[in-house]
Each structure stands twice: as C-alpha cells, then as structure tokens.
Design an enzyme around this catalytic site. Structure first.
Site, short mmCIF file in Angstrom:
data_model
loop_
_atom_site.label_atom_id
_atom_site.label_comp_id
_atom_site.label_asym_id
_atom_site.label_seq_id
_atom_site.Cartn_x
_atom_site.Cartn_y
_atom_site.Cartn_z
N HIS A 11 1.01 -1.16 -0.21
CA HIS A 11 -0.10 0.01 -0.11
C HIS A 11 0.52 1.29 0.01
O HIS A 11 0.76 2.20 -0.88
CB HIS A 11 -1.02 0.02 1.05
CG HIS A 11 -1.95 1.18 1.09
ND1 HIS A 11 -1.68 2.45 1.48
CD2 HIS A 11 -3.23 1.09 0.58
CE1 HIS A 11 -2.64 3.29 1.11
NE2 HIS A 11 -3.71 2.41 0.54
N HIS B 263 -7.25 -1.63 -4.78
CA HIS B 263 -5.86 -1.35 -5.19
C HIS B 263 -5.44 -2.43 -6.30
O HIS B 263 -4.80 -2.28 -7.15
CB HIS B 263 -4.83 -1.19 -4.16
CG HIS B 263 -4.81 0.29 -3.42
ND1 HIS B 263 -5.09 1.47 -4.13
CD2 HIS B 263 -5.31 0.75 -2.13
CE1 HIS B 263 -5.22 2.49 -3.15
NE2 HIS B 263 -5.55 1.93 -2.08
N GLU C 14 0.81 4.23 -2.71
CA GLU C 14 0.65 5.37 -2.00
C GLU C 14 2.40 5.84 -1.22
O GLU C 14 2.06 6.98 -0.76
CB GLU C 14 -0.35 5.49 -1.08
CG GLU C 14 -1.58 5.54 -2.02
CD GLU C 14 -2.87 5.61 -1.13
OE1 GLU C 14 -2.74 6.02 0.30
OE2 GLU C 14 -3.79 5.03 -1.59
CO CO Z 1 -5.47 2.98 -0.28
#
Ligand code: CO
Length: 293
Positions: free
Chosen positions: A177, A239, A207
């Site tokens: 992530h 995602h 991210e």
């Molecule tokens: Co996210």
C-alpha cells in the site's frame, strides 16, 4: 421460594467463587476474555475470503474465546453501511465489549506495517485503558511487519507462495500500500531481504515509495521481459484490482506492458495464504500471553 433461596446460596457459596475474579475499580468481576480483530477493511465482496480465513484461524487457535471485528477505515464503514452491512470502528467495538462485560481483550492488528492506521488504533486503546468499569486489560498484537524476524518470516512465506510456473529470470513485483508515515521504510527493507534470496523479486507501493516508476526502471535495467504482479496487502481489493491489474493507462500492468514487460497478475491477498496468516496469529498469541488472567 425455599428452592430459590437454596439456589442463590449454592451460587454464592460454590459456583461464583470458582470463577477467577478480576479486580477493577472497586468491584470484582468475573474474567471474560475476548479477541478483537482490527483490519483497515474492504467493501469488496471478494475480499471477505481473507477476513474469514483469519477469523477461522483465530477461533481455531483460541477455542471458546469470542472474536469481534473492527474496521479502521471510516470510508469503508460508510460504504458498507449504505449496502446494509454495519461494521464497528475500534472505539465502538471496544465500547460494546466493555458493555458486554469483557475484562480482558487482546486486539490483533491485521495491518501490514506500523503506519498511521496502527498508530490510531494504539491511541484509541489508550483512551479505553482508564475507563471506570472498563476493560481491565487490553493488549495490542503487532502488525505483520514489526521486526527483522517478521521480515524474515514474511520473506520465506512470499517465496513459498510464488506461482510455481515462474522462472528465475522472470520478475515478481509485489504491490504494497505505502504511506507518508516513516514505517513506509519497511517496504524497502522487505525488498532488500527478499532480493538476498531471489534478486528478481521487487516491492513497490501505491501511495508511498518505491513507486511503480522506480520498479519499472529496476526491471528495465535488468532487461526483464516478464513479471508476475502480486498484491502485498491483506486483501486483493480495490488497489489490487484497479491500480495493479486494471486496464487504465496508469495501472501497474499498463505501465510495465508499455515498457515491453509481459505481465501476469495474481489476485490474491496476503491473508489468503495460511503461512502469512500464521504470522499474524503468532502475534495474537504473544498478545494473549501478555493478558494477565
Ligand atoms: Co489506499
């Protein structure tokens, strides 16, 4: 009437003292242990398989201890509520458990790193620690990657879970992530440890860093022609399905395909693999061992 009095006497004299008593705030209460599993959450039906797997393992390991759930993402909770499924926040879950008389609660974070979500969880737990008539003991189990030992266990599990068809010269690209939180460094640390065992495994994030651009540069520098794209998140949710495997121009699959790398996607969250779930369960066991009876 007489029977009732005898029953009450029996309870007071024999049954009640046999329960262990938890002292707290002037009252003695019977020990009631519980487990609270805390995930970021997912609104995707396909993701439920991951959560079910963890819950089953927790119940199998700690028979007779009730297992409750909380999601840390308010966006996911709101989305689910609109669909008619109500998930608790950590604060609501703990308040409910408090009202139900739980005296000892082991919370297991199902997060991957000790980032912001985990930080918030710890802060919420602190707020519950001094409540009058509250839960006497609350212990928080660590997220998946919390120590060098965890990294080594995760490395072994990941290598084990790579599709058997993959050849050594083909890359494995994991999608974590990622976050602005300093714990983001765990992804690079994981990649370093993975590459000591298998130099063609890479870890990028959606991210945080390394970004897909960094990974693409590493793959092209090594003249890699084929890559397996695998999520490194507990669930293969939004995602994984869109940012990683989607057909949009900027998905990981599109980005690498344009660079001449053939992509194979694997849509399975880390919590679908027992060898990874076991690491979380080990952390829960450690938390349970800290819960003073
Ligand atoms: Co996210």
């Amino acid at each position: 009437m007489k029977k009732k009095i005898i029953m009450v006497l029996f309870l007071v004299l024999f049954v009640l003292p046999s329960f262990a008593l938890a002292g707290g705030h002037g009252h003695d209460r019977a020990v009631k242990k519980g487990i609270l599993l805390v995930a970021f959450g997912s609104s995707m039906q396909e993701a439920q398989i991951s959560f079910k797997n963890i819950e089953e393992k927790a119940k199998e390991t700690f028979k007779n201890i009730p297992v409750h759930w909380a999601y840390t993402s308010s966006i996911i909770r709101k989305k689910l509520a609109k669909q008619g499924t109500h998930l608790n926040s950590v604060a609501t879950a703990l308040a409910k458990m408090m009202d139900q008389g739980f005296t000892h609660v082991a919370i297991q974070s199902l997060h991957t790193i000790r980032g912001e979500e985990f930080n918030d969880l710890v802060c919420t737990v602190h707020a519950f620690k001094n409540m009058p008539e509250g839960i006497n003991h609350i212990v928080v189990g660590q997220p998946l990657l919390s120590s060098q030992k965890d990294i080594e266990k995760v490395v072994a599990a990941i290598i084990n879970n790579i599709p058997k068809k993959r050849k050594k010269k083909e890359a494995v690209v994991l999608m974590g992530h990622g976050t602005h939180h300093p714990a983001n460094a765990f992804y690079a640390a994981l990649m370093f440890n993975l590459q000591r065992k298998d130099p063609n495994i890479f870890v990028g994030t959606v991210e945080g860093t390394p970004e897909i651009g960094d990974i693409k540069a590493m793959l092209t520098a090594k003249k890699i022609k084929k890559a397996y794209l695998i999520p490194f998140m507990s669930v293969a949710g939004d995602h994984a399905r869109n940012d990683m495997a989607g057909d949009e121009d900027d998905s990981w699959k599109s980005t690498l395909t344009k660079a001449g790398i053939k992509c194979k996607v694997v849509l399975k969250g880390t919590a679908e693999y027992d060898n990874i779930v076991n690491i979380w369960i080990e952390h829960l066991k450690a938390a349970m061992a800290h819960l003073k009876g």
